[in-house]
Motif scaffolding. Sequence first.
Motif, PDB file in Angstrom:
ATOM      1  N   ASN A  20       0.830  -1.214   0.000  1.00 39.70           N
ATOM      2  CA  ASN A  20       0.000   0.000   0.000  1.00 39.70           C
ATOM      3  C   ASN A  20       0.863   1.261   0.000  1.00 39.70           C
ATOM      4  N   LEU A  21       1.942   1.254   0.782  1.00 41.21           N
ATOM      5  CA  LEU A  21       2.830   2.421   0.817  1.00 41.21           C
ATOM      6  C   LEU A  21       3.494   2.657  -0.541  1.00 41.21           C
ATOM      7  N   LEU A  22       3.876   1.588  -1.212  1.00 41.79           N
ATOM      8  CA  LEU A  22       4.470   1.740  -2.551  1.00 41.79           C
ATOM      9  C   LEU A  22       3.468   2.330  -3.537  1.00 41.79           C
ATOM     10  N   ARG A  23       2.231   1.855  -3.485  1.00 42.63           N
ATOM     11  CA  ARG A  23       1.206   2.407  -4.376  1.00 42.63           C
ATOM     12  C   ARG A  23       0.952   3.883  -4.068  1.00 42.63           C
ATOM     13  N   GLU A  24       0.938   4.207  -2.785  1.00 41.48           N
ATOM     14  CA  GLU A  24       0.733   5.603  -2.374  1.00 41.48           C
ATOM     15  C   GLU A  24       1.889   6.477  -2.870  1.00 41.48           C
ATOM     16  N   ARG A  25       3.106   5.955  -2.818  1.00 40.48           N
ATOM     17  CA  ARG A  25       4.275   6.706  -3.290  1.00 40.48           C
ATOM     18  C   ARG A  25       4.164   6.999  -4.780  1.00 40.48           C
ATOM     19  N   GLU A  77       4.108  10.694  -6.481  1.00 40.58           N
ATOM     20  CA  GLU A  77       5.055  11.077  -7.539  1.00 40.58           C
ATOM     21  C   GLU A  77       4.320  11.579  -8.780  1.00 40.58           C
ATOM     22  N   LYS A  78       3.184  10.974  -9.110  1.00 38.72           N
ATOM     23  CA  LYS A  78       2.386  11.446 -10.239  1.00 38.72           C
ATOM     24  C   LYS A  78       1.891  12.867  -9.989  1.00 38.72           C
ATOM     25  N   ARG A  79       1.406  13.103  -8.758  1.00 40.10           N
ATOM     26  CA  ARG A  79       0.951  14.460  -8.404  1.00 40.10           C
ATOM     27  C   ARG A  79       2.083  15.462  -8.522  1.00 40.10           C
ATOM     28  N   LEU A  80       3.272  15.054  -8.099  1.00 36.69           N
ATOM     29  CA  LEU A  80       4.434  15.938  -8.145  1.00 36.69           C
ATOM     30  C   LEU A  80       4.753  16.368  -9.572  1.00 36.69           C
ATOM     31  N   GLN A  81       4.609  15.460 -10.525  1.00 39.29           N
ATOM     32  CA  GLN A  81       4.892  15.776 -11.925  1.00 39.29           C
ATOM     33  C   GLN A  81       3.862  16.727 -12.525  1.00 39.29           C
ATOM     34  N   GLU A  82       2.651  16.701 -12.004  1.00 39.52           N
ATOM     35  CA  GLU A  82       1.577  17.525 -12.550  1.00 39.52           C
ATOM     36  C   GLU A  82       1.554  18.940 -11.964  1.00 39.52           C
ATOM     37  N   VAL A  83       2.213  19.156 -10.835  1.00 43.24           N
ATOM     38  CA  VAL A  83       2.127  20.423 -10.115  1.00 43.24           C
ATOM     39  C   VAL A  83       3.198  21.403 -10.607  1.00 43.24           C
ATOM     40  N   GLN A  84       2.828  22.702 -10.659  1.00 53.14           N
ATOM     41  CA  GLN A  84       3.753  23.762 -11.072  1.00 53.14           C
ATOM     42  C   GLN A  84       4.113  24.695  -9.919  1.00 53.14           C
ATOM     43  N   ASP A  85       3.246  24.802  -8.952  1.00 56.63           N
ATOM     44  CA  ASP A  85       3.421  25.724  -7.836  1.00 56.63           C
ATOM     45  C   ASP A  85       4.591  25.272  -6.947  1.00 56.63           C
ATOM     46  N   PRO A  86       5.620  26.134  -6.748  1.00 61.50           N
ATOM     47  CA  PRO A  86       6.797  25.748  -5.948  1.00 61.50           C
ATOM     48  C   PRO A  86       6.458  25.371  -4.496  1.00 61.50           C
ATOM     49  N   GLU A  87       5.504  26.065  -3.892  1.00 57.46           N
ATOM     50  CA  GLU A  87       5.123  25.749  -2.511  1.00 57.46           C
ATOM     51  C   GLU A  87       4.460  24.376  -2.424  1.00 57.46           C
ATOM     52  N   LEU A  88       3.619  24.070  -3.399  1.00 61.57           N
ATOM     53  CA  LEU A  88       2.948  22.769  -3.435  1.00 61.57           C
ATOM     54  C   LEU A  88       3.956  21.655  -3.714  1.00 61.57           C
ATOM     55  N   ILE A  89       4.919  21.939  -4.572  1.00 67.40           N
ATOM     56  CA  ILE A  89       5.979  20.962  -4.864  1.00 67.40           C
ATOM     57  C   ILE A  89       6.749  20.651  -3.581  1.00 67.40           C
ATOM     58  N   ASP A 114       5.884  15.249   1.922  1.00 66.51           N
ATOM     59  CA  ASP A 114       5.037  14.059   2.070  1.00 66.51           C
ATOM     60  C   ASP A 114       5.785  12.804   1.628  1.00 66.51           C
ATOM     61  N   LEU A 115       6.535  12.923   0.529  1.00 70.26           N
ATOM     62  CA  LEU A 115       7.316  11.781   0.033  1.00 70.26           C
ATOM     63  C   LEU A 115       8.388  11.372   1.039  1.00 70.26           C
ATOM     64  N   THR A 116       9.025  12.357   1.656  1.00 71.54           N
ATOM     65  CA  THR A 116      10.063  12.062   2.639  1.00 71.54           C
ATOM     66  C   THR A 116       9.474  11.316   3.835  1.00 71.54           C
ATOM     67  N   VAL A 117       8.337  11.796   4.323  1.00 71.05           N
ATOM     68  CA  VAL A 117       7.671  11.130   5.446  1.00 71.05           C
ATOM     69  C   VAL A 117       7.287   9.703   5.061  1.00 71.05           C
ATOM     70  N   LEU A 118       6.748   9.544   3.881  1.00 73.31           N
ATOM     71  CA  LEU A 118       6.341   8.228   3.399  1.00 73.31           C
ATOM     72  C   LEU A 118       7.546   7.295   3.270  1.00 73.31           C
ATOM     73  N   ASP A 119       8.658   7.814   2.762  1.00 71.21           N
ATOM     74  CA  ASP A 119       9.873   7.004   2.624  1.00 71.21           C
ATOM     75  C   ASP A 119      10.401   6.541   3.982  1.00 71.21           C
ATOM     76  N   VAL A 120      10.330   7.417   4.985  1.00 66.45           N
ATOM     77  CA  VAL A 120      10.775   7.043   6.335  1.00 66.45           C
ATOM     78  C   VAL A 120       9.866   5.946   6.891  1.00 66.45           C
ATOM     79  N   GLN A 121       8.555   6.105   6.731  1.00 63.25           N
ATOM     80  CA  GLN A 121       7.615   5.078   7.193  1.00 63.25           C
ATOM     81  C   GLN A 121       7.892   3.747   6.496  1.00 63.25           C
ATOM     82  N   PHE A 122       8.117   3.808   5.195  1.00 63.83           N
ATOM     83  CA  PHE A 122       8.381   2.603   4.406  1.00 63.83           C
ATOM     84  C   PHE A 122       9.640   1.894   4.917  1.00 63.83           C
TER      85      PHE A 122
END
Length: 183
Positions: free
Chosen positions: A20-25, A29-41, A47-55
């Motif tokens: 499940n964590l891999l699917r969430e990652r 990552e897909k959301r990250l590619q679609e976003v342009q706003d630097p703050e949102l990126i 979020d990815l860092t937190v997820l990677d630590v949990q994984f």
Amino acid sequence: MINIFKLVKEIKEAGDTLGNLLRERVEIEKRLQEVQDPELIKSIREDLTVLDVQFEELRFQHQSNLAIANLLTGLLNAGKAEDVKILLGDDALESGIFKVLEIRKGKSTGTVRAWCEEAGGKKAVVYAKHEAAKLLTSAVGKQVEVVFKKLDKGYFAVKVSLSEFENNSKDEKKELIKTLYQS
């Protein structure tokens, strides 16, 4: 003291959670590619860092649990049931001599329910899977030594020792085991 049932449950749950964590990652990552706003990126990368630590924490725990399960299995396969008893706690596993009276299929494939007679003449049911089930199936009418976990009603065989099994011909062994797995 190791709780084997908790260990097996944790191994199964961790495998599911890691998937499940891999699917969430992948989704993040897909959301990250679609976003342009630097703050949102920046927020998505956090979020990815937190997820990677949990994984990684869960993966490490999962590997540790698998190592413990492999150790216990290796000890049992090497005939070191006493060492397993020590690791699991004195009362976790016991052993006894049983005469196998009758074998029936269990509810799941490869599981058997063996009606046995204990040393004192008392009737008992011994449930088994995998290699223990195969050995019990071949032992109808014979005595076996069983390393088991007590259940509410009966015993669950962890290991079965059967010297007579070695004396059966190859065809007899195949026939006995085939009987167990027939649908």
